[in-house]
Structures are given as C-alpha cells and as structure tokens.
Design a protein around this motif. Structure first.
Motif, short mmCIF file in Angstrom:
data_model
loop_
_atom_site.label_atom_id
_atom_site.label_comp_id
_atom_site.label_asym_id
_atom_site.label_seq_id
_atom_site.Cartn_x
_atom_site.Cartn_y
_atom_site.Cartn_z
N VAL A 205 8.66 6.25 10.84
CA VAL A 205 8.94 7.62 11.29
C VAL A 205 9.51 8.45 10.15
O VAL A 205 9.09 9.59 9.91
N ALA A 206 10.47 7.89 9.41
CA ALA A 206 11.09 8.61 8.30
C ALA A 206 10.10 8.91 7.19
O ALA A 206 10.26 9.88 6.44
N LEU A 207 9.05 8.09 7.07
CA LEU A 207 8.06 8.27 6.00
C LEU A 207 6.83 9.06 6.45
O LEU A 207 5.92 9.29 5.64
N SER A 208 6.78 9.47 7.72
CA SER A 208 5.56 10.06 8.27
C SER A 208 5.14 11.36 7.58
O SER A 208 3.96 11.73 7.61
N SER A 209 6.08 12.06 6.94
CA SER A 209 5.74 13.32 6.27
C SER A 209 5.70 13.19 4.75
O SER A 209 5.53 14.18 4.04
N VAL A 210 5.83 11.97 4.24
CA VAL A 210 5.86 11.75 2.78
C VAL A 210 4.47 11.93 2.18
O VAL A 210 3.47 11.42 2.71
N VAL B 264 0.86 -1.19 0.00
CA VAL B 264 0.00 0.00 0.00
C VAL B 264 0.89 1.24 0.00
O VAL B 264 2.02 1.21 0.49
N PRO B 265 0.41 2.36 -0.55
CA PRO B 265 1.16 3.62 -0.43
C PRO B 265 1.21 4.04 1.03
O PRO B 265 0.24 3.84 1.78
N PHE B 266 2.32 4.64 1.46
CA PHE B 266 2.49 4.95 2.88
C PHE B 266 3.14 6.32 3.03
O PHE B 266 4.01 6.72 2.26
N GLY B 267 2.73 7.04 4.07
CA GLY B 267 3.27 8.36 4.40
C GLY B 267 2.28 9.10 5.25
O GLY B 267 1.76 8.56 6.23
N LYS B 268 1.99 10.36 4.89
CA LYS B 268 0.93 11.10 5.57
C LYS B 268 -0.40 10.42 5.30
O LYS B 268 -0.68 10.02 4.17
N LEU B 269 -1.23 10.28 6.33
CA LEU B 269 -2.56 9.70 6.12
C LEU B 269 -3.34 10.64 5.20
O LEU B 269 -3.59 11.79 5.54
N TYR C 207 1.88 11.78 -1.30
CA TYR C 207 1.66 11.11 -2.59
C TYR C 207 1.83 12.14 -3.70
O TYR C 207 1.35 13.26 -3.61
N ASN C 208 2.55 11.73 -4.76
CA ASN C 208 2.81 12.61 -5.92
C ASN C 208 3.72 13.79 -5.59
O ASN C 208 3.73 14.77 -6.33
N SER C 209 4.50 13.70 -4.53
CA SER C 209 5.43 14.77 -4.21
C SER C 209 6.64 14.21 -3.46
O SER C 209 6.47 13.48 -2.49
N PRO C 210 7.86 14.48 -3.93
CA PRO C 210 8.17 15.34 -5.09
C PRO C 210 8.11 14.61 -6.43
O PRO C 210 8.23 15.25 -7.47
N TRP C 211 7.95 13.28 -6.40
CA TRP C 211 7.91 12.52 -7.65
C TRP C 211 6.53 11.91 -7.85
O TRP C 211 5.75 11.76 -6.90
N PRO C 212 6.19 11.52 -9.07
CA PRO C 212 4.86 10.97 -9.35
C PRO C 212 4.56 9.70 -8.55
O PRO C 212 5.47 8.92 -8.23
N CYS C 213 3.28 9.53 -8.27
CA CYS C 213 2.76 8.32 -7.59
C CYS C 213 3.31 8.22 -6.17
O CYS C 213 3.71 9.23 -5.58
N ALA C 214 3.30 6.99 -5.61
CA ALA C 214 3.70 6.82 -4.21
C ALA C 214 5.19 7.10 -4.05
O ALA C 214 6.02 6.61 -4.81
N ASN C 215 5.53 7.91 -3.05
CA ASN C 215 6.92 8.17 -2.72
C ASN C 215 7.38 7.34 -1.53
O ASN C 215 8.53 7.41 -1.11
N GLY C 216 6.45 6.56 -0.99
CA GLY C 216 6.77 5.61 0.07
C GLY C 216 5.74 4.49 0.05
O GLY C 216 4.57 4.71 -0.30
N ILE C 217 6.15 3.27 0.38
CA ILE C 217 5.20 2.15 0.43
C ILE C 217 5.42 1.35 1.70
O ILE C 217 6.51 1.35 2.28
N ALA C 218 4.35 0.69 2.14
CA ALA C 218 4.43 -0.28 3.23
C ALA C 218 4.17 -1.66 2.64
O ALA C 218 3.26 -1.84 1.81
N VAL C 219 4.99 -2.62 3.02
CA VAL C 219 4.82 -4.00 2.60
C VAL C 219 4.34 -4.78 3.83
O VAL C 219 5.10 -5.00 4.78
#
Length: 375
Positions: A212-217, A152-157, A219-231
């Motif tokens: 924690v490192a992904l908590s402010s990531v 799933v995409p992961f970062g800011k809710l 979607y679509n910023s700075p690059w297209p689509c998910a910039n972080g994912i959870a497996v």
C-alpha cells in the motif's frame, strides 16, 4: 538530518549494503545483499540456478567458502564464461533445482530493448505478462521443497518498454491466474528513503515497507532507478503444478515512465491566461460560432415546440373521435340486442298465428260436418 548507515534491515535481519560499485547506486545496493544471504542460508546447495547474469559481478572468494559459486547461470543476452545464453521461457532442464535466484531480471523477460541498446532486443510484439510467466516457470523448475528468491521493481504498474514495474494487482495474478499456490509464495517490500546526491559513490537509505505504501511509487522518481522493490520468495509445496505459458494478458492499466510523462506534458502547448484567451482571434471566432449555433438551436427548438403543440391538438381530436366511436359502438350493441329481442317476439307471434289458424281451420271443418248431418 539523515543518519547514514552501512546496514539495512530485511525480515528482521541486519544486512550490509552492497559496496561494490558495479551498477551501484541502484536497487543493487540491497538486492545483492539479500540474494547472497538467501544463498548462504540454503539447506541444500547441490543444484542452484541463477536466472540473469548478475551476482558474478559481486562475488569474491567468500562465494567458494559458502558453496554457491558452482551454480548454473542462464542469461539470454550477456556473454561470459560459465553463462548459458538461453531464454528462461523456452529453457528445458533435465533436473529440478534446490534453489533458484534472480535479481532484477524477470521484469525484462519478453520486453523490448533498453534505450541505449546495450540490453535486450527489438521486438514487434510484447507480452506484458511474460515476467509473471517467468516467475511461474521458475516455480515449475524447483524441486519439491526447493526455494527461489526473485527481486523486481515495485510501485505503480508501469510499462517502460524494456521492463515492467510490478504492482500488487499485477503480482496477484501469480496465484489467481498462473496457479502458484498461495501457501508457496511470500512477498516482502523495501522502499528507497533517501540517497546522497553529492557523491560519486553515494550512500543510500532503504527501509522495509508494504504494498500500500509503495502503490504510488514511480520508477526514476524522485531518485534514479527503482524507488521500491518487491522480494518474492517461492517454496515448492508440491510437484503437482501445471505451467501455463499461453494465457492471454489480463487487461490492466499500465502507467508511462515518469520521464515520458514529463516530456509529454512539456510537449503540450502552453496554457494562455484568461485575458489573453478572450482577446485571441481563435477564441472570438469560436464564441461567434457557438453563438450562431445556439441561435439556430433556439429557432429549431421553437419550431419543435410548435410542432409538438400541433401534434398534441391532433391527438386530443383523435381521442374525442375515439370516445364518440366508442359511444356509437355501445349504442349499436344496444340496438342489435333490441333487434334480437324483437325478432324473437316476432317468431313467437308467428308460431301463435299459425296455431290459431290451424285451430280455426279445424273448427270450420267440424262445423261443415255438423251442418251436413242435420240435412
């Protein structure tokens, strides 16, 4: 300078980036490789379910060799040979599965249509936690000791309308609210570090990360689509599991998509400089209005102060009267006590008078008898 490689590391294993261009570049560059590695290393490959029609676009003859091509695939919308068009939430299976894989699919379950209209459907109401319920449903469909892998995409809710980007707080509900045992779930994270923007088939760099490192990531910023994912990896520890699909959503704060935030900021009127603001008629009118309101408030405050002083004087007068009344009451009590003492003295004297009178009457009677005997 970025060192572009053909491989990335996931859970200590070096995997090759996906090189098939379908939906690439995106998080598919790592998700597809992770999913195929998961399927290739299963202990049992008899009963495999894929939720979301994804991996077929990247398969080749190697899939037959690995024994994973004959899996069952369900997808509510995509029509293709071998795909059952069923909704996972209402999906009924007569058997449990040894393995279930789902690549970037559950975040769309229960959500609206993708803006282009190519995916999903318009819905009047959405359940923002249906992706979590979908994960719980996948856990329920596993046989004991069965395995599942979900990305799933992961970062800011984020509530994107047609999908939910997960956060740690959101995924914590899988255990806290939906009852998946803590021992049955493990989550790993990857972050998009760089992407080649000058190529039609750009290279990417993904690296292992943490929540924690992904908590402010975003979607679509700075690059297209998910910039972080959870497996998310599940392991069915027991057949004793109660699936709850009727839970009301937890009140969490969901961000807007980055693009929507930017558009909202652009739609706001431009901020004037301090000098321009001071010279504007609206500002002058506002200042005049506030000054008049302030003057009125000061007059009302003075009147209120005078009234308070008047009331204070009245209170002091009442306190004086109360003190006098208290003294009068004390004096009245003293007089009442004295009157009671006088009344008691009077009653005693009255009884003495009656006794003396009775004695005098007796003496007179005896005197008359004595005089009568002397004659």
């Amino acid at each position: 300078m970025t060192e572009w490689k053909n491989t990335f590391v996931f859970q200590g294993k070096e995997l090759s980036y996906n090189r098939i261009k379908f939906n690439n570049p995106s998080e598919r560059a790592v998700e597809v490789a992770i999913a195929f590695d998961f399927l290739a290393n299963l202990d049992s490959k008899k009963r495999i379910l894929e939720v979301g029609h994804v991996l077929s676009h990247y398969e080749n003859t190697l899939s037959d060799y690995l024994g994973i091509k004959s899996r069952q695939i369900i997808d509510k919308f995509e029509k293709d040979v071998g795909v059952d068009n069923q909704d996972l939430i209402s999906f009924l299976s007569p058997e449990k599965y040894d393995a279930i894989v789902s690549v970037s699919t559950v975040e769309h379950i229960g959500q609206g249509a993708e803006p282009s209209g190519h995916y999903g459907q318009s819905v009047e109401s959405r359940d923002l936690e249906e992706p979590l319920k979908a994960i719980a449903k996948i856990y329920d469909l596993l046989a004991t000791d069965g395995k599942a892998l979900i990305t799933v995409p992961f970062g800011k809710l984020t509530d994107a309308g047609w999908f939910i980007q997960c956060s740690q707080e959101y995924l914590d509900l899988l255990v806290e609210k939906y009852g998946i045992p803590q021992a049955a779930i493990s989550i790993s994270f990857l972050k998009l570090i760089n992407i080649e923007t000058t190529s039609s088939s750009p290279r990417m760099v993904w690296g292992e990360s943490n929540a924690v490192a992904l908590s402010s990531v975003e979607y679509n910023s700075p690059w297209p689509c998910a910039n972080g994912i959870a497996v998310i990896q599940l392991s069915k520890v027991s057949a004793d599991f109660h699936l709850n699909l009727n839970a009301e959503p937890t009140p969490l704060f969901y961000e807007m998509l980055y693009q929507e935030q930017q558009e909202l900021e652009k739609s706001q009127p431009e901020i004037q400089t301090a000098g321009e603001l001071e010279q504007s008629p609206d500002f002058i009118f506002l200042v005049s209005t506030l000054a008049a309101q302030l003057h009125t408030s000061e007059e009302e405050l003075e009147e209120s102060h005078a009234f308070v002083q008047l009331m204070q004087g009245k209170i002091e007068q009442l306190q004086g009267v109360q003190e006098q009344l208290s003294q009068t009451q004390e004096e009245l009590k003293r007089i009442q006590t004295l009157m009671q003492e006088v009344q008691a003295e009077k009653d005693w004297l009255q009884s003495k008078y009656l006794a003396v009178r009775q004695m005098a009457h007796q003496l007179q009677k005896e005197l008359e008898q004595a005089l009568a005997r002397q004659r």
